[in-house]
Write an enzyme that holds these catalytic residues in place. Sequence first.
Site, PDB file in Angstrom:
ATOM      1  N   LYS A   9       0.824  -1.203   0.000  1.00 18.99           N
ATOM      2  CA  LYS A   9       0.000   0.000   0.000  1.00 18.99           C
ATOM      3  C   LYS A   9       0.867   1.266   0.000  1.00 18.99           C
ATOM      4  O   LYS A   9       2.083   1.195   0.180  1.00 18.99           O
ATOM      5  CB  LYS A   9      -0.917  -0.018   1.224  1.00 18.99           C
ATOM      6  CG  LYS A   9      -1.912  -1.169   1.218  1.00 18.99           C
ATOM      7  CD  LYS A   9      -2.744  -1.144   2.490  1.00 18.99           C
ATOM      8  CE  LYS A   9      -3.736  -2.272   2.566  1.00 18.99           C
ATOM      9  NZ  LYS A   9      -4.525  -2.224   3.822  1.00 18.99           N
ATOM     10  N   TYR A  49     -12.199  -2.936  -3.448  1.00 17.37           N
ATOM     11  CA  TYR A  49     -12.777  -2.936  -2.103  1.00 17.37           C
ATOM     12  C   TYR A  49     -14.309  -2.998  -2.097  1.00 17.37           C
ATOM     13  O   TYR A  49     -14.937  -2.629  -1.115  1.00 17.37           O
ATOM     14  CB  TYR A  49     -12.297  -1.706  -1.333  1.00 17.37           C
ATOM     15  CG  TYR A  49     -10.842  -1.771  -0.957  1.00 17.37           C
ATOM     16  CD1 TYR A  49     -10.379  -2.767  -0.087  1.00 17.37           C
ATOM     17  CD2 TYR A  49      -9.924  -0.858  -1.452  1.00 17.37           C
ATOM     18  CE1 TYR A  49      -9.031  -2.841   0.262  1.00 17.37           C
ATOM     19  CE2 TYR A  49      -8.578  -0.926  -1.098  1.00 17.37           C
ATOM     20  CZ  TYR A  49      -8.145  -1.920  -0.245  1.00 17.37           C
ATOM     21  OH  TYR A  49      -6.821  -1.991   0.107  1.00 17.37           O
ATOM     22  N   ASN A 112      -1.519  -0.003   7.472  1.00 18.63           N
ATOM     23  CA  ASN A 112      -0.987  -1.343   7.756  1.00 18.63           C
ATOM     24  C   ASN A 112      -0.166  -1.949   6.618  1.00 18.63           C
ATOM     25  O   ASN A 112      -0.004  -3.145   6.521  1.00 18.63           O
ATOM     26  CB  ASN A 112      -2.094  -2.282   8.235  1.00 18.63           C
ATOM     27  CG  ASN A 112      -3.129  -2.579   7.181  1.00 18.63           C
ATOM     28  OD1 ASN A 112      -3.031  -2.163   6.033  1.00 18.63           O
ATOM     29  ND2 ASN A 112      -4.155  -3.319   7.574  1.00 18.63           N
ATOM     30  N   HIS A 115      -1.662  -5.459   1.623  1.00 20.80           N
ATOM     31  CA  HIS A 115      -2.902  -6.216   1.450  1.00 20.80           C
ATOM     32  C   HIS A 115      -2.533  -7.591   0.918  1.00 20.80           C
ATOM     33  O   HIS A 115      -1.655  -7.714   0.063  1.00 20.80           O
ATOM     34  CB  HIS A 115      -3.829  -5.527   0.443  1.00 20.80           C
ATOM     35  CG  HIS A 115      -4.924  -6.415  -0.042  1.00 20.80           C
ATOM     36  ND1 HIS A 115      -6.100  -6.584   0.645  1.00 20.80           N
ATOM     37  CD2 HIS A 115      -4.996  -7.229  -1.125  1.00 20.80           C
ATOM     38  CE1 HIS A 115      -6.865  -7.450  -0.005  1.00 20.80           C
ATOM     39  NE2 HIS A 115      -6.219  -7.851  -1.084  1.00 20.80           N
ATOM     40  N   GLU A 126      -9.063 -10.860  -7.465  1.00 23.73           N
ATOM     41  CA  GLU A 126      -8.145  -9.721  -7.393  1.00 23.73           C
ATOM     42  C   GLU A 126      -7.080  -9.792  -8.479  1.00 23.73           C
ATOM     43  O   GLU A 126      -6.741  -8.766  -9.087  1.00 23.73           O
ATOM     44  CB  GLU A 126      -7.505  -9.672  -6.001  1.00 23.73           C
ATOM     45  CG  GLU A 126      -8.511  -9.304  -4.928  1.00 23.73           C
ATOM     46  CD  GLU A 126      -7.996  -9.471  -3.504  1.00 23.73           C
ATOM     47  OE1 GLU A 126      -8.660  -8.949  -2.589  1.00 23.73           O
ATOM     48  OE2 GLU A 126      -6.945 -10.109  -3.288  1.00 23.73           O
TER      49      GLU A 126
END
Length: 148
Positions: A9, A49, A112, A115, A126
């Site tokens: 990310k 998402y 965080n 992913h 994905e």
Amino acid sequence: MEQTFIMIKPDGVQRGLIGDIIKRFEQKGYYLRAMQYKNVERELAEEHYVDLKSKPFYNGLVEYIISAPVVAMVWEGKAVVATGRKIIGATNPLASDPGTIRGDYCIDVGRNIIHGSDAVESAKREIGLWFPQGLAEYKPHGLPWIYE
């Protein structure tokens, strides 16, 4: 062999952790099948998402993912989805064990770093979403040194 989708990310990219994260998957014995460094378009972020659309944090998550470049990857190997999640650590970094990516590199759930697909089915979705052009085809010569 399974495949999984892994995305570093914007916070992981901005902090210069790309090489360290790739190294962890390579050292485990997984094979990189595709990788792209890109700015994410809103439409792609929203589709990625879509399962979180009803959550109160959805809009902020989309804004965050499009805020700076990401590194999208496909990794392949035995049980790579489940093991990849173990390498990554718990979604909340404060609950992640030391030695995991999140346990070692982050503190806040909103930043965080990474992913990873949570199931084989979501990995397929994905991968198709992020790599519609397909993956690199090759047979790694190191397979006999990792698998019986």
